[in-house]
Design an enzyme around this catalytic site. Structure first.
Site, mmCIF file in Angstrom:
data_model
loop_
_atom_site.group_PDB
_atom_site.id
_atom_site.type_symbol
_atom_site.label_atom_id
_atom_site.label_comp_id
_atom_site.label_asym_id
_atom_site.label_seq_id
_atom_site.Cartn_x
_atom_site.Cartn_y
_atom_site.Cartn_z
ATOM 1 N N CYS A 20 0.826 -1.204 0.000
ATOM 2 C CA CYS A 20 0.000 0.000 0.000
ATOM 3 C C CYS A 20 0.863 1.258 0.000
ATOM 4 O O CYS A 20 1.566 1.542 0.993
ATOM 5 C CB CYS A 20 -0.927 -0.027 1.212
ATOM 6 S SG CYS A 20 -1.775 1.527 1.558
ATOM 7 N N CYS A 40 0.041 3.884 2.707
ATOM 8 C CA CYS A 40 0.442 3.381 4.029
ATOM 9 C C CYS A 40 1.891 3.778 4.339
ATOM 10 O O CYS A 40 2.239 4.070 5.484
ATOM 11 C CB CYS A 40 0.315 1.864 4.105
ATOM 12 S SG CYS A 40 -1.378 1.254 3.914
#
Length: 301
Positions: free
Chosen positions: A31, A34
């Site tokens: 991600c 993230c």
């Protein structure tokens, strides 16, 4: 920052949130956002210096936990307090918005400082070190002037040490709200009882009042004056016994002053609750418990 799995979730998240708010960051190695928010969260955790605890959960590896929180996209952050989720957000928010989110829920740094000073003061009192306790309570009130518990304990200790003038100075900032805060009202009643004895020979005054009561058991003015004398000199149970005598005969005498003074004494003599294991109820002081029951039996009879 702690990596959490199903194995340590209970200890690191649920149990930890009973004492400190826990921010759970659901993420995954693939991600991109993230990787942006992760370092920001760690930076904020360091800056907040113990105001919250940050943990990370890999939603790919811990799909059971992700499902339990209903995670549909990442990054998602969930804040837990007292074992329960209270709020959250999705996406890689900028640092300012992360702090704004946290500040809605977390105790301020000065509040935490005051709580720590208060706890250390109680430990000092248990060890009999009143000087250290006094310093800690003064520091707690200075750190967080709105902490009524710390102020109550400070004024109470000053009165116990016979430092009435210092107690009045410490009490002055909250005098306007004392009537609406029970324990502050209790302190004010204790100080009033002590002030009422200025220039009085306590033994002669007690003998005079007891003689009046012996002549007329319904001389409530004499009984209340005797209760205040006993209250002022720390004869707690004897003072409450006199107040009960009034309440048994007239529950609302003189605008309920007997009951209110009785409650004030209970507040003054109740010791701090001892620490117990999670889920357990701390034991009640036997004298306080006994006199609470007596008050209830009289008022409800």
């Amino acid at each position: 920052m702690i990596n959490v799995t199903i194995a340590n979730f209970e200890a690191e998240v649920i149990e930890a949130s009973m004492h400190t708010p826990v921010l759970v960051d659901f993420w995954a190695p693939w991600c991109g956002p993230c990787k942006v928010i992760g370092p920001l969260l760690e930076k904020v955790e360091a800056e907040y210096a113990g105001r919250f605890k940050l943990v990370k959960i890999d939603s790919d590896q811990e799909q059971q936990l992700a499902a339990a929180f209903g995670i549909r996209s990442i990054p998602t952050c969930v804040l837990l307090m007292n074992g329960q989720p209270v709020d959250g957000f999705m996406g890689a928010l900028p640092e300012g918005q992360i702090k704004a989110f946290l500040d809605k829920h977390l105790p301020a740094a000065n509040e935490l400082e005051a709580q720590a000073e208060e706890e250390q003061a109680q430990e000092a009192l248990l060890e009999g070190d009143t000087e250290a306790a006094l310093e800690k309570l003064q520091a707690a009130v200075q750190a967080d002037p709105e902490n009524d518990d710390a102020r109550f304990d400070l004024v109470k200790l000053l009165l116990e040490l016979g430092l009435d003038d210092d107690a009045k100075v410490a009490f002055a900032p909250v005098i306007a709200k004392a009537s609406g805060v029970r324990r502050l009202d209790s302190l004010q009643r204790w100080m009033a009882a002590r002030d009422a004895q200025d220039g009085i020979d306590p033994d002669a005054r007690a003998a005079e009042l007891q003689a009046r009561i012996a002549t007329n058991k319904r001389d409530f003015d004499a009984r209340f004056a005797l209760a205040q004398l006993l209250f002022a000199y720390g004869q707690w149970t004897a003072a409450m016994d006199e107040l009960l005598e009034i309440l048994m005969r007239d529950k609302t005498w003189n605008d309920d002053v007997a009951r209110r003074t009785y409650i004030a004494i209970l507040d003054v003599i109740e010791p701090p609750k001892p620490k117990v294991a999670e889920g357990q109820v701390p034991p009640e002081d036997p004298t306080v418990a006994t006199y609470r029951r007596r008050l209830s039996s009289v008022v409800l009879s």
